[in-house]
Write a protein that holds these residues in place. Structure first.
Motif, PDB file in Angstrom:
ATOM      1  N   THR A 177       0.833  -1.208   0.000  1.00  0.00           N
ATOM      2  CA  THR A 177       0.000   0.000   0.000  1.00  0.00           C
ATOM      3  C   THR A 177       0.864   1.254   0.000  1.00  0.00           C
ATOM      4  O   THR A 177       0.526   2.254  -0.637  1.00  0.00           O
ATOM      5  CB  THR A 177      -0.931   0.010   1.228  1.00  0.00           C
ATOM      6  N   ASP A 233      -6.908 -12.833  -1.324  1.00  0.00           N
ATOM      7  CA  ASP A 233      -7.200 -11.419  -1.484  1.00  0.00           C
ATOM      8  C   ASP A 233      -8.693 -11.274  -1.777  1.00  0.00           C
ATOM      9  O   ASP A 233      -9.179 -11.658  -2.836  1.00  0.00           O
ATOM     10  CB  ASP A 233      -6.371 -10.839  -2.634  1.00  0.00           C
ATOM     11  N   TYR A 285     -10.727  -8.717  -2.261  1.00  0.00           N
ATOM     12  CA  TYR A 285     -11.154  -7.852  -3.373  1.00  0.00           C
ATOM     13  C   TYR A 285     -11.138  -8.632  -4.678  1.00  0.00           C
ATOM     14  O   TYR A 285     -12.103  -8.593  -5.451  1.00  0.00           O
ATOM     15  CB  TYR A 285     -10.226  -6.638  -3.475  1.00  0.00           C
ATOM     16  N   LYS A 341      -9.317  -5.991   1.779  1.00  0.00           N
ATOM     17  CA  LYS A 341      -9.323  -4.930   0.781  1.00  0.00           C
ATOM     18  C   LYS A 341     -10.763  -4.777   0.299  1.00  0.00           C
ATOM     19  O   LYS A 341     -11.377  -5.754  -0.110  1.00  0.00           O
ATOM     20  CB  LYS A 341      -8.406  -5.306  -0.382  1.00  0.00           C
ATOM     21  N   PHE A 350     -10.676   0.412  -5.659  1.00  0.00           N
ATOM     22  CA  PHE A 350     -10.140  -0.044  -4.386  1.00  0.00           C
ATOM     23  C   PHE A 350     -10.572   0.937  -3.301  1.00  0.00           C
ATOM     24  O   PHE A 350     -10.299   2.138  -3.401  1.00  0.00           O
ATOM     25  CB  PHE A 350      -8.614  -0.117  -4.435  1.00  0.00           C
ATOM     26  N   GLU A 377      -4.913  -3.804   2.871  1.00  0.00           N
ATOM     27  CA  GLU A 377      -4.231  -3.376   1.646  1.00  0.00           C
ATOM     28  C   GLU A 377      -5.160  -2.518   0.800  1.00  0.00           C
ATOM     29  O   GLU A 377      -6.375  -2.697   0.808  1.00  0.00           O
ATOM     30  CB  GLU A 377      -3.801  -4.604   0.831  1.00  0.00           C
ATOM     31  N   ARG A 378      -4.559  -1.589   0.070  1.00  0.00           N
ATOM     32  CA  ARG A 378      -5.249  -0.886  -1.005  1.00  0.00           C
ATOM     33  C   ARG A 378      -4.229  -0.627  -2.096  1.00  0.00           C
ATOM     34  O   ARG A 378      -3.162  -0.063  -1.833  1.00  0.00           O
ATOM     35  CB  ARG A 378      -5.856   0.422  -0.521  1.00  0.00           C
TER      36      ARG A 378
END
Length: 253
Positions: free
Chosen positions: A9, A161, A163, A189, A200, A228-229
């Motif tokens: 990130t 993950d 996302y 995320k 995101f 996280e992004r």
């Protein structure tokens, strides 16, 4: 379940020892005691040493990494040495190489991953695979993720993950449940929608169902959730701070 900061990130702010020192100060002040080392470039002896020194200075546990495919294949002995220095039990890869993203490539990668996992196991470490969206493409009715799950041996786990699970048209909760026993780490995320496009988002500001996700993670025995992004309009440090505050205030994490 411990909440970690995924340093990818803030990858633009950890490219030197001095920047990493300042970044670790900010991360610790947000309430993070754990980090994932990622986005730091190729690791050599000098970099590995100062990562160890700075993590100890700031009281940060390194829970997992993302190492390059090349370094895992061609320099695994040093990868092991560095993780021993960091007291890190999980060696990660961010993705399989582009050239292996085919039905034949999956089986080539599985063979290599299992060999890496077997060697890491002799040092009490686990190899973990981080997914993106492409693994949800199907081959004769079976997704790449299902092929990996069937092929990985007991020494290879997933770093899910959430996302990218959602972006692949799958259910994050269903996949957390499916991977129980092979899932010690997840990426928290969020996904939002603006102008008919996904983006995101900071955790808690998008559309993922966090209460159900957290419940599933706890039932599956997840040990670490790394925030996280990848990119966005909010500053890199601010996004980590906002996500940390949401998880603490709304879910007591």
């Amino acid at each position: 379940m411990k909440i970690a900061a995924q340093l990818y990130t803030i990858r633009d702010y950890i490219q030197s020892k001095e920047d990493m020192d300042q970044s670790f100060t900010k991360i610790k002040a947000m309430g993070y005691d754990v980090v994932q080392m990622s986005g730091m470039g190729v690791v050599d002896d000098e970099k590995a040493t100062y990562i160890k020194e700075l993590a100890e200075k700031h009281g940060l546990e390194i829970c997992v990494t993302h190492m390059s495919y090349d370094q895992l294949i061609n320099d695994l002995d040093n990868v092991i040495k560095y993780h021993q220095m960091w007291n890190c039990k999980y060696v990660g890869i961010g993705s399989m190489p582009n050239e292996l993203r085919s039905i034949e490539g999956y089986y080539t990668f599985i063979k290599e991953a299992n060999q890496i996992g077997e060697k890491l196991a002799s040092f009490d470490m686990k190899f973990v695979y981080h997914n993106h969206r492409f693994e949800y493409e199907k081959y004769d009715g079976k997704s790449g993720m299902e092929i990996l799950l069937e092929g990985f041996n007991e020494h290879v786990q997933f770093l899910l993950d959430l996302y990218w699970v959602q972006a692949g048209g799958a259910s994050p909760v269903a996949w957390i449940n499916k991977l129980a026993g092979k899932l010690d780490i997840v990426h928290f995320k969020d996904m939002g929608v603006k102008d008919n496009e996904n983006y995101f988002a900071e955790v808690g500001t998008g559309n993922l169902e966090w209460s159900a996700i957290i419940d599933a993670c706890e039932k599956a025995g997840v040990k670490y959730a790394a925030v996280e992004r990848d990119s966005g309009d909010v500053g890199a440090f601010e996004t980590l701070a906002l996500s940390r505050k949401y998880l603490k205030d709304q879910h007591s994490l």
